[in-house]
Design a protein around this motif. Structure first.
Motif, PDB file in Angstrom:
ATOM      1  N   PRO A  47      32.517  52.492 -14.573  1.00 62.00           N
ATOM      2  CA  PRO A  47      33.703  51.620 -14.562  1.00 62.00           C
ATOM      3  C   PRO A  47      34.512  51.799 -13.288  1.00 62.00           C
ATOM      4  CG  PRO A  47      33.975  53.441 -16.113  1.00 62.00           C
ATOM      5  CD  PRO A  47      32.545  53.467 -15.679  1.00 62.00           C
ATOM      6  N   ARG A  48      35.008  50.711 -12.756  1.00 63.72           N
ATOM      7  CA  ARG A  48      35.780  50.779 -11.510  1.00 63.72           C
ATOM      8  C   ARG A  48      37.045  51.613 -11.689  1.00 63.72           C
ATOM      9  NH1 ARG A  48      35.816  45.845  -7.561  1.00 63.72           N
ATOM     10  NH2 ARG A  48      33.780  46.856  -7.351  1.00 63.72           N
ATOM     11  N   HIS A  49      37.673  51.502 -12.842  1.00 64.06           N
ATOM     12  CA  HIS A  49      38.865  52.307 -13.130  1.00 64.06           C
ATOM     13  C   HIS A  49      38.828  52.753 -14.579  1.00 64.06           C
ATOM     14  CE1 HIS A  49      43.080  53.165 -14.231  1.00 64.06           C
ATOM     15  NE2 HIS A  49      43.163  53.605 -12.989  1.00 64.06           N
ATOM     16  N   ASP A  50      38.991  54.038 -14.771  1.00 65.37           N
ATOM     17  CA  ASP A  50      39.024  54.610 -16.113  1.00 65.37           C
ATOM     18  C   ASP A  50      40.320  55.403 -16.238  1.00 65.37           C
ATOM     19  OD1 ASP A  50      38.773  55.994 -18.466  1.00 65.37           O
ATOM     20  OD2 ASP A  50      36.830  56.885 -18.006  1.00 65.37           O
ATOM     21  N   PRO A  51      41.258  54.972 -17.055  1.00 64.02           N
ATOM     22  CA  PRO A  51      42.552  55.666 -17.161  1.00 64.02           C
ATOM     23  C   PRO A  51      42.416  57.110 -17.648  1.00 64.02           C
ATOM     24  CG  PRO A  51      42.303  54.046 -18.915  1.00 64.02           C
ATOM     25  CD  PRO A  51      41.174  53.802 -17.960  1.00 64.02           C
ATOM     26  N   HIS A  52      41.258  57.452 -18.218  1.00 65.52           N
ATOM     27  CA  HIS A  52      41.036  58.819 -18.685  1.00 65.52           C
ATOM     28  C   HIS A  52      40.296  59.686 -17.661  1.00 65.52           C
ATOM     29  CE1 HIS A  52      42.527  57.581 -22.579  1.00 65.52           C
ATOM     30  NE2 HIS A  52      41.621  56.619 -22.637  1.00 65.52           N
ATOM     31  N   ASN A  53      39.910  59.076 -16.538  1.00 64.36           N
ATOM     32  CA  ASN A  53      39.258  59.838 -15.470  1.00 64.36           C
ATOM     33  C   ASN A  53      40.341  60.478 -14.615  1.00 64.36           C
ATOM     34  OD1 ASN A  53      38.013  60.693 -13.061  1.00 64.36           O
ATOM     35  ND2 ASN A  53      36.458  59.103 -13.191  1.00 64.36           N
ATOM     36  N   PRO A  54      40.395  61.817 -14.544  1.00 64.22           N
ATOM     37  CA  PRO A  54      41.507  62.493 -13.849  1.00 64.22           C
ATOM     38  C   PRO A  54      41.552  62.253 -12.351  1.00 64.22           C
ATOM     39  CG  PRO A  54      39.805  64.061 -14.476  1.00 64.22           C
ATOM     40  CD  PRO A  54      39.448  62.773 -15.144  1.00 64.22           C
ATOM     41  N   LEU A  55      40.520  61.611 -11.769  1.00 60.85           N
ATOM     42  CA  LEU A  55      40.547  61.330 -10.337  1.00 60.85           C
ATOM     43  C   LEU A  55      40.993  59.901 -10.020  1.00 60.85           C
ATOM     44  CD1 LEU A  55      37.320  63.140  -9.032  1.00 60.85           C
ATOM     45  CD2 LEU A  55      39.649  64.021  -9.272  1.00 60.85           C
ATOM     46  N   TRP A 115      38.387  53.318  -6.172  1.00 62.84           N
ATOM     47  CA  TRP A 115      37.412  52.813  -7.138  1.00 62.84           C
ATOM     48  C   TRP A 115      36.383  53.878  -7.480  1.00 62.84           C
ATOM     49  CZ3 TRP A 115      35.993  47.490  -4.503  1.00 62.84           C
ATOM     50  CH2 TRP A 115      37.138  46.668  -4.498  1.00 62.84           C
ATOM     51  N   SER A 116      36.042  53.977  -8.756  1.00 67.36           N
ATOM     52  CA  SER A 116      35.039  54.955  -9.193  1.00 67.36           C
ATOM     53  C   SER A 116      33.611  54.459  -9.016  1.00 67.36           C
ATOM     54  CB  SER A 116      35.255  55.306 -10.670  1.00 67.36           C
ATOM     55  OG  SER A 116      36.478  55.978 -10.858  1.00 67.36           O
ATOM     56  N   MET A 158      23.035  65.766 -10.856  1.00 68.79           N
ATOM     57  CA  MET A 158      21.953  66.688 -10.533  1.00 68.79           C
ATOM     58  C   MET A 158      22.439  67.836  -9.654  1.00 68.79           C
ATOM     59  SD  MET A 158      18.180  65.642  -9.067  1.00 68.79           S
ATOM     60  CE  MET A 158      18.023  64.285 -10.212  1.00 68.79           C
ATOM     61  N   MET A 159      23.508  67.592  -8.896  1.00 66.84           N
ATOM     62  CA  MET A 159      24.072  68.618  -8.024  1.00 66.84           C
ATOM     63  C   MET A 159      25.322  69.248  -8.629  1.00 66.84           C
ATOM     64  SD  MET A 159      21.757  68.596  -5.870  1.00 66.84           S
ATOM     65  CE  MET A 159      22.347  69.847  -4.742  1.00 66.84           C
ATOM     66  N   GLY A 160      25.508  69.067  -9.932  1.00 65.96           N
ATOM     67  CA  GLY A 160      26.613  69.722 -10.616  1.00 65.96           C
ATOM     68  C   GLY A 160      27.923  68.973 -10.552  1.00 65.96           C
ATOM     69  N   CYS A 161      27.895  67.744 -10.055  1.00 63.93           N
ATOM     70  CA  CYS A 161      29.129  66.960  -9.981  1.00 63.93           C
ATOM     71  C   CYS A 161      29.429  66.364 -11.352  1.00 63.93           C
ATOM     72  CB  CYS A 161      28.990  65.856  -8.945  1.00 63.93           C
ATOM     73  SG  CYS A 161      30.471  64.854  -8.751  1.00 63.93           S
ATOM     74  N   SER A 162      30.567  66.700 -11.897  1.00 64.54           N
ATOM     75  CA  SER A 162      30.902  66.273 -13.257  1.00 64.54           C
ATOM     76  C   SER A 162      31.684  64.964 -13.298  1.00 64.54           C
ATOM     77  CB  SER A 162      31.719  67.375 -13.955  1.00 64.54           C
ATOM     78  OG  SER A 162      32.921  67.631 -13.239  1.00 64.54           O
ATOM     79  N   ASN A 163      32.024  64.424 -12.131  1.00 59.91           N
ATOM     80  CA  ASN A 163      32.846  63.214 -12.086  1.00 59.91           C
ATOM     81  C   ASN A 163      32.257  62.244 -11.064  1.00 59.91           C
ATOM     82  OD1 ASN A 163      34.989  61.281 -11.667  1.00 59.91           O
ATOM     83  ND2 ASN A 163      36.386  62.746 -12.606  1.00 59.91           N
ATOM     84  N   PRO A 164      31.924  61.006 -11.452  1.00 64.84           N
ATOM     85  CA  PRO A 164      31.292  60.064 -10.521  1.00 64.84           C
ATOM     86  C   PRO A 164      32.244  59.486  -9.485  1.00 64.84           C
ATOM     87  CG  PRO A 164      31.714  58.974 -12.613  1.00 64.84           C
ATOM     88  CD  PRO A 164      32.061  60.428 -12.813  1.00 64.84           C
ATOM     89  N   HIS A 165      33.538  59.679  -9.656  1.00 67.38           N
ATOM     90  CA  HIS A 165      34.491  59.133  -8.692  1.00 67.38           C
ATOM     91  C   HIS A 165      34.215  59.719  -7.307  1.00 67.38           C
ATOM     92  CE1 HIS A 165      38.368  57.022  -8.046  1.00 67.38           C
ATOM     93  NE2 HIS A 165      38.483  57.872  -7.045  1.00 67.38           N
ATOM     94  N   PRO A 166      34.207  58.903  -6.255  1.00 65.45           N
ATOM     95  CA  PRO A 166      33.848  59.408  -4.913  1.00 65.45           C
ATOM     96  C   PRO A 166      34.880  60.419  -4.394  1.00 65.45           C
ATOM     97  CG  PRO A 166      34.702  57.161  -4.776  1.00 65.45           C
ATOM     98  CD  PRO A 166      34.532  57.457  -6.237  1.00 65.45           C
ATOM     99  N   HIS A 167      34.438  61.651  -4.201  1.00 67.02           N
ATOM    100  CA  HIS A 167      35.356  62.700  -3.774  1.00 67.02           C
ATOM    101  C   HIS A 167      34.592  63.865  -3.160  1.00 67.02           C
ATOM    102  CE1 HIS A 167      33.987  64.399  -7.599  1.00 67.02           C
ATOM    103  NE2 HIS A 167      34.481  65.568  -7.216  1.00 67.02           N
ATOM    104  N   CYS A 168      35.322  64.722  -2.489  1.00 69.01           N
ATOM    105  CA  CYS A 168      34.765  65.970  -1.979  1.00 69.01           C
ATOM    106  C   CYS A 168      35.776  67.076  -2.259  1.00 69.01           C
ATOM    107  CB  CYS A 168      34.464  65.883  -0.478  1.00 69.01           C
ATOM    108  SG  CYS A 168      35.943  65.874   0.580  1.00 69.01           S
TER     109      CYS A 168
END
Length: 360
Positions: A47-55, A115-116, A158-168
């Motif tokens: 989803p492009r925006h998820d109000p429950h996604n903390p990022l 955008w996620s 696969m690399m342990g990223c728990s959130n799909p939102h683009p971040h580093c």
């Protein structure tokens, strides 16, 4: 009659002069049938925006803070940091086999985009340029106090990223981590022996040999290192001698944004999936080390992607790799050839977009 050596057929070991390690190359193993673990395919829709996604913009994070309605880069303190600035010292050790030292620092999270459902290869070059500028800025800010500033991105579950939102993430520490120590030692030793930075000479050699090059531009090189461990591992190098991210010129930052987009598009196009990887920047130490002579350092970024045969078959670092040394199946030359041949237009773009991009 003795059989002549062919790298694509015969096992051999290769030396990594940047980190003082060896890797076993066994290209003939790519012929074996795969009966091991198959990873589940990544989420096809986010989803492009998820109000429950903390990022996401406007979302409430675990500590109760509400994110601003950001429209570009959003940098904030990690709510669960591995390093804190005020940790007490463990004190002196009572035995050489039981040593502990103080570890202080800060951890930050940087969101690339509001955008996620986008990743770096799907962002525009100006949007990626904003990320590059933010990387340089945070390196300068935290590097004023801390010895090492590690910028890294874990992309994909696969690399342990728990959130799909683009971040580093950005971790700044009061100490020089192990890999940085090895690169410091190896680059300094090479400069002392040969009179020039290791990665400057390495980049020149790869330009001459060409077989491991993936992309070249006015200011940057992308190549699969001679000593690569991960199947489609790449090294991103500036052509000019640059020690740290903040030293990049505006032209080099523009060019970096463009070549990053091309590289990450090729990665996605390889198996037509959102390609997982861990990547990070390495540059000369900062903080109290900033005034030291660091001319042996050359800025570079490592990309470590795990996929080997398909979007669902990955390379595992277990057994021999954990207990003896790194091992790879595909040769670096074969990996570079496959990446070079891939288009620079993302597979998710429609045919009309492909034609427009080709004309441009």
């Amino acid at each position: 009659m003795a059989t002549s050596f062919r790298a694509s057929e015969h096992q051999h070991i290769r030396y990594n002069p940047l980190q003082d390690e060896w890797v076993l190359v066994s290209a003939h193993r790519m012929k074996r049938p795969w009966q091991g673990q198959v990873e589940p395919p990544p989420l096809t829709t986010v989803p492009r925006h998820d109000p429950h996604n903390p990022l996401c913009p406007g979302a409430t994070r675990a500590n109760g803070e509400v994110n601003p309605d950001y429209e570009g880069i959003f940098l904030f303190d990690n709510d669960f940091p591995a390093l804190r600035p005020d940790a007490p010292s463990p004190g002196p050790s009572d035995h050489p086999l039981f040593q502990a030292e103080a570890a202080r620092g800060v951890c930050k999270v940087m969101c690339f985009h509001p955008w996620s459902d986008v990743t770096l290869p799907l962002m525009s070059v100006p949007e990626i340029r904003a990320v590059v500028d933010a990387w340089a800025s945070v390196t300068e800010e935290l590097g004023a106090q801390y010895t090492w500033v590690q910028i890294f991105e874990n992309k994909g579950a696969m690399m342990g990223c728990s959130n799909p939102h683009p971040h580093c993430q950005v971790w700044a520490s009061s100490f020089l981590p192990d890999v940085a120590q090895r690169e410091e030692r190896c680059q300094r030793a090479y400069q002392n022996q040969h009179g020039e930075p290791l990665l400057m000479e390495y980049g020149r050699q790869e330009l001459l040999r060409k077989e491991r090059l993936v992309l070249t531009s006015e200011h940057w090189l992308v190549l699969v290192p001679f000593w690569a461990v991960w199947p489609f591992q790449t090294l991103l190098l500036p052509r000019r001698h640059v020690r740290r991210l903040p030293e990049l010129t505006p032209a080099e930052r523009d060019d970096l944004s463009s070549i990053m987009k091309k590289l990450l598009t090729k990665y996605d196009n390889l198996f037509e999936t959102s390609f997982p990887y861990s990547m990070g920047w390495h540059g000369a130490p900062t903080g109290s080390e900033a005034g030291a002579n660091c001319d042996h350092w050359q800025l570079h970024a490592h990309y470590y992607p795990p996929l080997l045969r398909s979007a669902t078959v990955r390379k595992f670092m277990v057994g021999y790799e954990m207990l003896a040394q790194a091992q790879r199946d595909l040769t670096p030359e074969q990996a570079a050839e496959r990446l070079r041949a891939l288009p620079e237009v993302h597979y998710r773009l429609g045919q009309k977009d492909r034609e427009t991009a080709a004309i441009a």
